[in-house]
Scaffold this motif. Structure first.
Motif, short mmCIF file in Angstrom:
data_model
loop_
_atom_site.label_atom_id
_atom_site.label_comp_id
_atom_site.label_asym_id
_atom_site.label_seq_id
_atom_site.Cartn_x
_atom_site.Cartn_y
_atom_site.Cartn_z
N ASN A 45 0.81 -1.22 0.00
CA ASN A 45 0.00 0.00 0.00
C ASN A 45 0.84 1.26 0.00
O ASN A 45 0.40 2.33 0.44
N PHE A 46 2.07 1.14 -0.52
CA PHE A 46 2.91 2.32 -0.68
C PHE A 46 2.61 2.95 -2.04
O PHE A 46 2.28 2.26 -3.00
N PHE A 47 2.76 4.27 -2.09
CA PHE A 47 2.73 4.94 -3.38
C PHE A 47 3.83 5.99 -3.39
O PHE A 47 4.29 6.43 -2.34
N ALA B 259 -6.59 1.43 -2.92
CA ALA B 259 -5.85 0.36 -2.25
C ALA B 259 -6.81 -0.80 -2.10
O ALA B 259 -7.60 -0.84 -1.16
N THR B 260 -6.76 -1.72 -3.05
CA THR B 260 -7.63 -2.88 -3.11
C THR B 260 -9.09 -2.45 -3.12
O THR B 260 -9.60 -2.04 -4.16
N ASN B 261 -9.77 -2.52 -1.96
CA ASN B 261 -11.19 -2.17 -1.95
C ASN B 261 -11.45 -0.82 -1.29
O ASN B 261 -12.61 -0.46 -1.04
N ASN C 200 0.27 -8.51 -1.46
CA ASN C 200 -1.15 -8.55 -1.78
C ASN C 200 -1.80 -7.19 -1.66
O ASN C 200 -2.89 -6.96 -2.16
N ARG C 201 -1.13 -6.30 -0.95
CA ARG C 201 -1.65 -4.94 -0.83
C ARG C 201 -0.90 -4.08 -1.83
O ARG C 201 0.16 -3.54 -1.53
N GLU D 57 2.25 5.87 2.50
CA GLU D 57 1.44 4.67 2.65
C GLU D 57 -0.04 5.02 2.81
O GLU D 57 -0.39 5.93 3.56
N ALA D 58 -0.88 4.30 2.10
CA ALA D 58 -2.33 4.45 2.27
C ALA D 58 -2.76 3.37 3.24
O ALA D 58 -2.86 2.20 2.88
#
Lengths: 118, 455
Positions: free
Chosen positions: B367-369, B438-440, B419-420, B383-384
């Motif tokens: 979940n990093f961008f 971030a995924t959902n 997975n994230r 990170e989100a």
């Protein structure tokens, strides 16, 4: 890096370090070697088998036929269904078309729509 | 080199604004967000998901008292865009997952967007209704005609009355049956009349009004499929020149085509490719050089391309190498073998520009961008996450450590959650607001440390 047995080298060439520990292959190539050790040689000439495999895979899920597909989808929906009410319906009076078959029930709304606390 | 914390640079400093979606650990697959797109003025933000649904958010209107604008977005409309289908000929399922959403520029009060799954593009109209017609003589309030020829005793004139705002979404056009392979991109032309759709091997040109015909403008399908070496990964029209478009390939090249040259643009006008060093070539070289996204700058002078490990800025005037190359997560190079085994090496990360073309953003794992400043060359990793989801919390810069020595706040590369992954991000066309999927969950961050907005 072979040296002829008849010739005795008098001087170590500068660009052939004997004792240096610098890896002669890149990080990527190291990773490739790990992969090859696990799975054997993968390379194949003439087109990319990798691409073809991925193109084929991307066909979504392959089913034997439409009946198989609908069964699979019904099973997914079945987990969410409440215990069955037995309906008295007449069956077999006509051939169903794909549009008439019951759609798999799924959550009708995205969870993004649910109001959040923050 | 990662930028170290707050650098005073607006484009690298972000604060939490909102997060949409459930915080449950259990992720329902249809809820996985597959595309995020702001419209041209940034008032609307659309998301598409794996379940074929589109959710549109609208920005909170400006505060009349203070005149300030919050970065809060609320649900405006949601609809089911695509349904799962079955290809009877090939016995294959056609997923309803929305691959891309692209907005049309506004032409009237309504909003139009194109949404596509693997096979079908649809034009949706989203309009507001605030009035309803009342006072009919021959029908009742539900629109049912009075039966038996009832004669009204008194005549009323039908008129409009205000009603509660209703947002209606209706499919206006369906562009189907033009793609044998999976559609990966759609792009609306600056002429507002046409658009292109691209699949793995072909690119088609459509007129927004015509659904039963489409022109093929690029075809890279080889005679013999066994000779297949390259597929199209993304395509986009130039933002200003209506005759120019680019498409990227799995081999790391970008071809620019000019539609004035010929009807079939198989011959490129320009090809952007950085020559590879043959000595460092490996089995992974081609896979990681595959370009997953290409985006023109708003000016049209530059474009960014994303491959597995880096993001490159190209000047359209220079074909032999990018003007800038930023490492996104170089620490993954020593993990390529396991990333190949778990298929993550094939993940398609998108990228985007900010409104002034001074910064670019792309996602990573855990979940990093990453946000890069094109001028200062500084960058930041953010990170989100739920932990950062306090109101107006400033996002802390993250660092990933590779070697043995891990500093206190650093994240070890082995503890990254693959997975994230953040594949889809979008940047407001004018303001400093970004949307990160971030995924959902959809995270909205802004760069203005203004007073907290009311809930």
């Amino acid at each position: 890096m072979s040296v002829s047995p008849d010739v005795v080298p008098t001087m170590e060439p500068v660009n052939k370090p004997y004792t240096e520990t610098v890896p002669s292959i890149s990080v990527e190539q190291q990773q490739e070697q790990i992969l090859k050790a696990k799975y054997g040689n993968l390379a194949k000439k003439g087109g990319s088998s990798l691409l073809q495999k991925r193109l084929a895979q991307k066909g979504g899920n392959k089913y034997f036929d439409s009946g198989d597909y609908n069964m699979a989808r019904a099973k997914v929906g079945g987990k969410q269904k409440i215990p069955i009410e037995v309906k008295k319906e007449v069956t077999g009076d006509h051939m169903p078309t794909p549009d008439e078959l019951p759609r798999v029930r799924k959550a009708s709304q995205s969870s993004l729509v649910i109001p959040q606390l923050n | 080199m990662a930028g170290s914390g707050p650098s005073g640079n607006d484009d690298l400093l972000w604060y939490f604004s909102q997060v949409k979606g459930t915080m449950d650990d259990e992720v329902s697959e249809p809820d996985i967000i597959s595309t995020v797109e702001f419209n041209h003025d940034g008032e609307l933000l659309a998301t598409g998901d794996k379940g074929g649904r589109v959710v549109i958010f609208q920005r909170e209107p400006s505060n009349k008292a203070t005149g300030s604008r919050s970065s809060e977005y609320n649900v405006y409309s949601t609809f089911q865009s695509h349904e799962p289908e079955f290809d009877y000929l090939k016995s294959l399922e056609i997923e309803e997952k929305i691959n891309k959403i692209r907005w049309l520029s506004q032409r009237n009060q309504a909003h139009f967007l194109l949404s596509t799954n693997d096979k079908t593009v649809k034009l949706w109209k989203v309009s507001e209704r605030e009035k309803q017609a009342v006072g009919f003589n021959l029908r009742d309030e539900d629109g049912q005609l009075y039966m038996g020829g009832v004669r009204p005793r008194t005549l009323v004139v039908p008129h409009y009355e205000p009603m509660e705002l209703m947002i209606e979404a209706s499919p206006k056009k369906v562009f189907a049956n033009a793609h044998m392979y999976h559609i990966n991109s759609i792009s609306v032309n600056s002429d507002d009349e046409t658009y292109l759709s691209a699949d793995d091997l072909r690119i088609n040109l459509w007129n927004l009004e015509i659904t039963d015909r489409s022109f093929n403008i690029v075809d890279i399908k080889p005679e013999n499929m066994e000779n297949l070496t390259e597929v199209i990964t993304a395509a986009e029209y130039h933002p200003k020149e209506c005759h120019t478009f680019v498409y990227s390939s799995s081999k790391g090249t970008i071809r620019l085509c000019d539609m004035r040259e010929s009807a079939l643009c198989d011959q490129h006008a320009k090809i952007f490719e950085e020559p590879e060093d043959p000595a460092s070539r490996s089995f992974f070289s081609e896979i990681i050089s595959s370009i997953s996204d290409v985006k023109f700058s708003h000016s049209g002078r530059y474009m960014i391309t994303r491959d597995y490990l880096s993001i490159n800025v190209w000047d359209l005037n220079m074909e032999n190498k990018p003007v800038e190359s930023f490492q996104v997560h170089e620490y993954l190079r020593s993990k390529l073998c396991s990333l190949y085994e778990n298929d993550c090496i094939f993940d398609k990360f998108e990228c985007c520009w900010n409104g002034t073309d001074s910064a670019i953003m792309t996602g990573s794992y855990n979940n990093f961008f990453r946000v890069f400043d094109c001028n200062s060359k500084k960058d930041v990793t953010l990170e989100a996450s739920r932990e950062n989801s306090r109101q107006r919390a400033q996002l802390k810069s993250k660092k990933v450590s590779q070697g043995g020595k891990r500093k206190k706040d650093e994240v070890s590369v082995d503890s990254l959650d693959f997975n994230r992954k953040i594949l889809h991000t979008a940047w407001h066309p004018k303001d400093k607001i970004i949307a990160v999927a971030a995924t959902n969950n959809l995270y909205i961050f802004d760069s203005n440390n203004s007073a907290p907005h009311p809930r």
